[in-house]
Design a protein around this motif. Structure first.
Motif, short mmCIF file in Angstrom:
data_model
loop_
_atom_site.label_atom_id
_atom_site.label_comp_id
_atom_site.label_asym_id
_atom_site.label_seq_id
_atom_site.Cartn_x
_atom_site.Cartn_y
_atom_site.Cartn_z
N MET A 1 0.83 -1.20 0.00
CA MET A 1 0.00 0.00 0.00
C MET A 1 0.87 1.25 0.00
O MET A 1 0.54 2.27 -0.55
N GLU A 2 2.09 1.13 0.58
CA GLU A 2 2.95 2.29 0.74
C GLU A 2 3.92 2.46 -0.43
O GLU A 2 4.68 3.40 -0.45
N LYS A 5 4.13 5.65 -2.44
CA LYS A 5 4.50 6.69 -1.50
C LYS A 5 6.00 6.60 -1.18
O LYS A 5 6.70 7.60 -1.07
N MET A 6 6.45 5.33 -1.02
CA MET A 6 7.85 5.12 -0.67
C MET A 6 8.75 5.61 -1.79
O MET A 6 9.76 6.24 -1.57
N LEU A 9 8.94 9.16 -1.62
CA LEU A 9 9.80 9.60 -0.52
C LEU A 9 11.26 9.60 -0.96
O LEU A 9 11.98 10.57 -0.76
N PHE A 10 11.67 8.48 -1.62
CA PHE A 10 13.06 8.40 -2.07
C PHE A 10 13.32 9.40 -3.18
O PHE A 10 14.39 10.01 -3.23
N SER A 13 13.74 12.80 -1.75
CA SER A 13 15.02 12.90 -1.04
C SER A 13 16.15 13.10 -2.03
O SER A 13 17.01 13.94 -1.83
N ARG A 14 16.11 12.31 -3.12
CA ARG A 14 17.21 12.37 -4.08
C ARG A 14 17.27 13.75 -4.72
O ARG A 14 18.33 14.34 -4.87
N LEU A 75 11.98 21.30 2.56
CA LEU A 75 12.19 20.65 3.87
C LEU A 75 10.96 20.84 4.76
O LEU A 75 10.52 19.92 5.44
N GLU A 78 7.42 19.35 3.05
CA GLU A 78 7.29 17.89 3.00
C GLU A 78 7.73 17.24 4.31
O GLU A 78 7.96 16.03 4.35
N THR A 79 7.80 18.04 5.37
CA THR A 79 8.25 17.57 6.70
C THR A 79 9.39 16.55 6.62
O THR A 79 9.32 15.49 7.23
N LEU A 80 10.43 16.89 5.85
CA LEU A 80 11.59 15.99 5.81
C LEU A 80 12.53 16.32 6.96
O LEU A 80 12.48 17.43 7.49
N ILE A 81 13.38 15.38 7.32
CA ILE A 81 14.32 15.50 8.45
C ILE A 81 13.80 16.43 9.57
O ILE A 81 14.44 17.43 9.88
N PRO A 82 12.64 16.08 10.16
CA PRO A 82 12.02 16.97 11.16
C PRO A 82 12.96 17.38 12.28
O PRO A 82 12.85 18.49 12.80
#
Lengths: 220, 492
Positions: A1-2, A5-6, A9-10, A13-14, A75, A78-82
């Motif tokens: 299911m993810e 989305k995963m 996410l990658f 990030s890239r 950042l 997308e709430t990355l590296i909170p």
């Protein structure tokens, strides 16, 4: 299911990793251009070659600004590296000030056209070299913050070393200027430029100090 | 189902809700608190895996809890679960970290005291020992895993953002594993006391899924846990984040994984079978406290870093919780049972009688407990386990294992093997020879459980226990569990 989305996410990030790398590239290129521009000015004054380099550095600074804004927005949106994004934000903005100091020093030469007597040229160049080395070590430290946290301290150590050297050269140069036969206005004008170049190293050291704390925080 | 049954189950559901609200935070607290995982995602994954863990592998730990004291009337189960939930609620209000495991053990002992049942000391020692072992094991696992992760990350030199992405996925996976283990290990706390008096019957769905009465009970309890996760755990998750010691997201991941491994070790029947079949010592299947596993793992990492930053008063809190929770829970249960029985006129336990007949003494003699101990007790009947133990105590002193055997053999539990009940046995659980042996005994009645066991082992090899060595442990456990199934099924 993810799964989608995963991948997203990658992917996100890239893309951001690439932008952060570009940001560092711009700062490092600016340092090298500053060095060649200063050499050109000391040799022949505000020639076409100098102006070209100065404009190139301006363009790099503008691109760096754009990248910084884009990274910061992503950042947060997308709430990355909170946990680390506050630190990353601080790092990018402080690095931007170093970029600003490089740009400001060259603008000073282009606008005020200081008359640097030949006897001081060598030391001006030495000071410029040292400031550039400080920035280059800082870029390495900052890259290490993202990829190899343990190396941050090694690079920071070099930043501190070069900054102290720059301070020594700038004190010596200022002393030589004020002990020379130049008139006071000329002396004061030259002092401004010594301080502007030294400020590049000072700002880089400020960033390195912050980086030290961020690195300790991340190792917990 | 009757309304009364639902009413009695409600206290178990309350306990399940409290467990969901509090313990889900152990699994996903740091992830949600640091905003690495959204609450909605965490709650969904947690609920699904708690339900799976509880229904698929919840039985292991429930078995040990059942040994401590088989609460044999629905009213008693209601009060045991209720007093555990009340103790957890009260202690949480005061701000002392507690565990449902300790609360439920306290209330079972409270029930034992009230119903004059004898608490199985061996089971109690086993459970209490694991409470000490669990945080220590979590600490060792946490420290080793932290070191290992550190080394691996040092080699991998991942970009901060890549590490962030991996950590998120890692936290979700570890959370799913943690929820599964939590369900498998702690469902026994929520629904274990209802097992001996379960009101459900076996349920089949299109021949695909078969849920035993215990599994249905666990499913219901797990749903209550899931409701607790969705309705109340968000607040706890957001506050638990930096409660013990400031941790990075990777540190949080290590804590969740260590916690989950510990809970899994103490609940996994599969692992037990692997260990036993290789002749290795097995890990007792006992409900442990997920809060203490988390605290243990955090302290392990803290100690690895030289002990700075650990709040030692938290440790003091755990010990206080250990001492106080079971006592409070036992007290509430005892008083509550009194009211339930005398004011509300409810049956809170089924009296069990014991008898030292010649047959029993003879059997004990075979078990190497000399008949000389019981000469003056021959033919005596006792209304409770405690009365029997007091009478035995006046004659002689026995070890706790021997006491357990006396209680087991002297318990009167009449049963009759009827052919129609044999027809309804689960043919997948019992083997052909086992059912054949039972059929040959149809129509017979027994006064004691062990009489049936002896008769069956005479009938067929399939009912015989093997010599007591580790390699046979699992086989013997399987036979014993089937025998217990028969005792319940054929009870008069």
């Amino acid at each position: 299911m993810e799964l989608p989305k995963m991948k997203g996410l990658f992917g996100r990030s890239r893309a951001l990793e690439v932008e952060i790398d570009h940001f560092h590239d711009k700062l490092s290129q600016s340092a090298v251009i500053f060095k060649t521009a200063l050499a050109a000015y000391l040799k022949a004054g505000a020639t076409e070659g100098f102006i070209e380099r100065q404009q190139h550095l301006n363009a790099l600074e503008t691109e760096g600004d754009k990248l910084r804004r884009s990274i910061e927005t992503k950042l947060y949106a997308e709430t990355l590296i909170p946990e680390s994004r506050g630190d990353v934000l601080g790092l990018l903005e402080a690095s931007d000030e170093v970029h600003g100091a490089l740009q400001g020093a060259l603008w000073g030469f282009a606008i005020e056209l200081p008359d640097i007597p030949e006897e001081f040229c060598e030391e001006f160049m030495e000071l410029g070299d040292m400031a550039v080395m400080t920035v280059e070590s800082l870029v390495l430290a900052s890259r290490a913050f993202f990829r190899n946290i343990e190396a941050v301290l090694d690079h920071n150590h070099k930043v501190e070393f070069y900054e102290t050297e720059a301070d020594k050269i700038s004190s010596k140069l200022k002393m030589a200027i004020f002990r020379s036969d130049l008139d006071l206005a000329h002396k004061l004008h030259l002092r401004t430029f010594v301080e502007r170049i030294d400020e590049i190293a000072d700002k880089a050291e400020d960033v390195a100090d912050h980086l030290n704390i961020y690195a300790i925080k991340r190792s917990i | 189902m009757e309304i009364a049954v639902l009413f009695f189950l409600s206290s178990g559901l309350f306990l399940g809700w409290a467990l969901g609200a509090n313990d889900a935070a152990n699994v996903f607290g740091t992830a949600v608190g640091t905003r690495m995982v959204k609450f909605g995602t965490a709650a969904l994954i947690c609920s699904i895996f708690v339900i799976l863990g509880a229904t698929i592998s919840g039985a292991g730990a429930a078995h040990t809890l059942g040994k401590l004291g088989a609460v044999n009337a629905l009213g008693g189960s209601f009060m045991a679960a209720f007093s555990a939930a009340a103790a957890v609620y009260a202690m949480t209000k005061v701000g002392i970290p507690v565990s449902t495991s300790q609360a439920i053990v306290g209330s079972i002992i409270g029930w034992n005291l009230y119903s004059e049942n004898v608490t199985d000391t061996n089971a109690l020692i086993k459970i209490v020992t694991t409470w000490f072992v669990c945080p220590v094991l979590a600490a060792v696992l946490g420290a080793s895993l932290y070191k290992l992760t550190h080394v691996v990350l040092g080699f991998a030199k991942l970009h901060l953002l890549r590490l962030d992405a991996y950590t998120r996925i890692g936290l979700v996976l570890a959370g799913a594993f943690g929820s599964y283990s939590l369900g498998a290990n702690n469902i026994a706390n929520v629904m274990g006391v209802f097992v001996p008096s379960s009101p459900f019957t076996e349920f089949r769905f299109m021949d695909l899924v078969t849920l035993s009465s215990v599994q249905q009970l666990f499913l219901l309890g797990a749903i209550a846990i899931a409701v607790g996760v969705f309705t109340y755990s968000k607040r706890v998750m957001l506050t638990v984040g930096g409660g013990l010691m400031p941790l990075s997201a990777v540190g949080a991941w290590v804590v969740v994984v260590s916690h989950s491994i510990v809970l899994f070790l103490f609940a996994s029947v599969g692992l037990e079978s692997i260990l036993a079949s290789n002749g290795l010592p097995t890990i007792p299947l006992v409900p442990v406290s997920s809060s203490q596993a988390v605290i243990g793992a955090v302290i392990g990492i803290g100690l690895l870093k030289g002990g700075r930053g650990i709040r030692w008063n938290v440790l003091g809190g755990i010990f206080t919780g250990w001492m106080i929770t079971p006592i409070i829970s036992a007290l509430i249960c005892f008083v509550g049972l009194y009211f339930l029985q005398n004011v509300f006129d409810q049956k809170v336990y089924q009296p069990v009688s014991f008898e030292m007949s010649e047959m029993v003494i003879e059997r004990l003699d075979q078990e190497k407990i000399s008949r000389a101990h019981f000469v003056d007790l021959t033919g005596q009947r006792y209304d409770s386990g405690r009365a029997l133990m007091q009478a035995v105590g006046r004659q002689t002193s026995l070890s706790s294992k021997e006491e357990g055997k006396v209680l087991d053999f002297a318990r009167i539990s009449p049963l009759t093997i009827s052919i129609d009940k044999i027809e309804h046995l689960d043919t997948e659980w019992f083997s052909g020879p086992q059912i054949q042996a039972l059929k040959e005994l149809s129509g017979r009645s027994y006064r004691y459980n062990w009489r049936l066991a002896d008769a069956l082992s005479k009938q067929s090899e399939a009912w015989k226990l093997k010599p007591k060595i580790t390699a046979n442990k699992l086989y013997n456990k399987g036979v014993s569990q089937r025998l217990e199934g028969l005792y319940r099924k054929f009870k008069d």
